[in-house]
Write a protein that holds these residues in place. Structure first.
Motif, short mmCIF file in Angstrom:
data_model
loop_
_atom_site.label_atom_id
_atom_site.label_comp_id
_atom_site.label_asym_id
_atom_site.label_seq_id
_atom_site.Cartn_x
_atom_site.Cartn_y
_atom_site.Cartn_z
N ILE A 42 -11.42 -17.54 2.83
CA ILE A 42 -10.10 -18.16 2.90
C ILE A 42 -9.89 -19.08 1.70
N ALA A 43 -10.90 -19.90 1.40
CA ALA A 43 -10.78 -20.89 0.33
C ALA A 43 -10.75 -20.26 -1.05
N ASP A 44 -11.34 -19.07 -1.20
CA ASP A 44 -11.49 -18.47 -2.53
C ASP A 44 -10.50 -17.35 -2.85
N THR A 45 -9.59 -17.04 -1.94
CA THR A 45 -8.64 -15.95 -2.18
C THR A 45 -7.55 -16.43 -3.13
N LYS B 299 -1.56 -23.28 0.30
CA LYS B 299 -1.57 -22.43 1.48
C LYS B 299 -3.00 -22.19 1.95
N ARG B 300 -3.92 -22.01 1.00
CA ARG B 300 -5.33 -21.85 1.38
C ARG B 300 -5.83 -23.07 2.14
N MET B 301 -5.45 -24.26 1.66
CA MET B 301 -5.86 -25.49 2.33
C MET B 301 -5.34 -25.51 3.77
N GLU B 302 -4.09 -25.14 3.93
CA GLU B 302 -3.48 -25.11 5.26
C GLU B 302 -4.24 -24.15 6.19
N LEU B 303 -4.55 -22.97 5.69
CA LEU B 303 -5.26 -21.98 6.50
C LEU B 303 -6.70 -22.41 6.78
#
Length: 367
Positions: free
Chosen positions: A49-52, A59-63
């Motif tokens: 999630i963090a590296d996509t 948005k990555r932070m939120e997910l």
């Protein structure tokens, strides 16, 4: 594997995404395998999630934060749907995609664990995701063309704790819980050594992957250390700077070796009869030290095309040779001390008898 069972999650799926780490998992005592294996799966999902990079950092932070809440037991089916829709769909690697699509059964398995295991898994995933959050908050978007460096060694030290040193805490807790009366040294000392083993391995990863990380804007080499050699993070993009930046490499290698020594003591504090646990600790130490040896010898260690990575055949050699000698403290010490001595001798050979960690005076200063 549309809705994998517990056996499928912690068997074929875990093996497909953990690769070499699966060898370590496979030798663990039975009671430790499921919580350690599931912790790895959840951490790997969080890392994906963090590296996509096709998704914005915000948005990555939120997910990522949403995923952490899910692991901590806060039910939200919409959050899992969002992860599947926004992250899984971006994955080229089919195993990573399957892992993200399997989060619901993975969290169901977590809820079935005994309380001690469940809380330990939640704690380790929380700390690891804090490390990923640190990356997202500290460094620029991978496509920005900018590079940001950590400022001081203390930041790097804290980072290595969040993404690996904390694994030593988790590993030690799992050992005490599932294989009682193992470690022979005081618990506080054992825990500290476990943390330092994790830091040694992450420091090795940081140095090995430096060239690649620089190209996505991340410089884990502290700016204050670089400045002592009149270097800036942007300078490191040129592989030709590898020799000039070698003193920084050597200084961090020296710190990593001190951590490796603590990791060796951690391993040897396990009684000789606990062969599986000893091997699970010894293998990453030996592979890590071999990697450090390659780094020290690599004249282009900043070149992402010249990564210091040990060959698969050498990994198999380590596995084969370590099994008959792992129960002997003397043989383990001889092997690991020989590797460390070779690295230190090579650094001295390349840098001479002077202190390689103190910048040389300029002509003006020497007058």
């Amino acid at each position: 594997m549309s809705n994998p069972t517990r056996a499928e999650l912690l068997g074929p799926l875990l093996k497909s995404v953990s690769r070499s780490f699966y060898l370590t998992l496979n030798v663990l005592p039975a009671g430790m395998r499921d919580p350690v294996g599931l912790a790895y799966l959840l951490a790997r999902a969080a890392d994906t999630i963090a590296d996509t990079s096709l998704i914005s950092p915000g948005k990555r932070m939120e997910l990522l934060l949403s995923f952490r809440s899910q692991v901590n037991g806060v039910p939200d089916s919409d959050a899992l749907t969002a992860i599947r829709a926004e992250v899984a769909s971006q994955q080229i690697d089919s195993e990573e995609k399957l892992l993200l699509e399997s989060l619901e059964p993975a969290l169901a398995v977590l809820s079935q664990f005994e309380e001690l295991d469940r809380e330990a898994v939640r704690e380790i995933v929380a700390t690891l995701t804090e490390g990923m959050e640190f990356d997202l908050r500290t460094f620029p978007d991978e496509n920005s063309g900018r590079i940001i460096a950590l400022q001081e060694f203390a930041e790097l030290d804290q980072y290595t704790y969040m993404v690996a040193g904390c694994v030593g805490v988790f590993w030690t807790k799992m050992t005490y819980a599932h294989v009682p009366e193992t470690f022979t040294d005081p618990p506080a000392l054992v825990m500290d050594r476990g943390v330092r083993l994790g830091k040694a391995l992450q420091m090795t990863n940081v140095l090995r992957d430096c060239g690649k990380d620089l190209r996505i804007g991340r410089c884990y080499l502290p700016a204050m250390m670089l400045a002592r050699w009149d270097l800036e993070p942007q300078d490191l993009l040129s592989p030709d700077m590898s020799l000039r930046a070698r003193p920084v490499l050597f200084e961090l290698v020296r710190k990593a070796l001190d951590h490796f020594r603590a990791g060796i003591e951690y391993t040897l504090s396990l009684p000789a009869l606990f062969v599986r646990l000893r091997l699970a600790c010894l293998w990453p130490i030996l592979i890590g030290l071999e990697t450090v040896s390659l780094l020290v010898d690599n004249d282009r260690w900043l070149d992402p095309a010249k990564v210091s990575k040990i060959r698969r055949g050498d990994v198999y050699r380590i596995l084969a040779v370590s099994v008959p000698m792992v129960a002997s403290d003397r043989l383990v010490r001889m092997w690991t001390e020989r590797l460390i001595a070779r690295i230190e001798a090579r650094m001295k050979e390349l840098w001479g008898d002077s202190d390689p960690f103190a910048p040389k005076k300029s002509v003006a200063q020497s007058k």
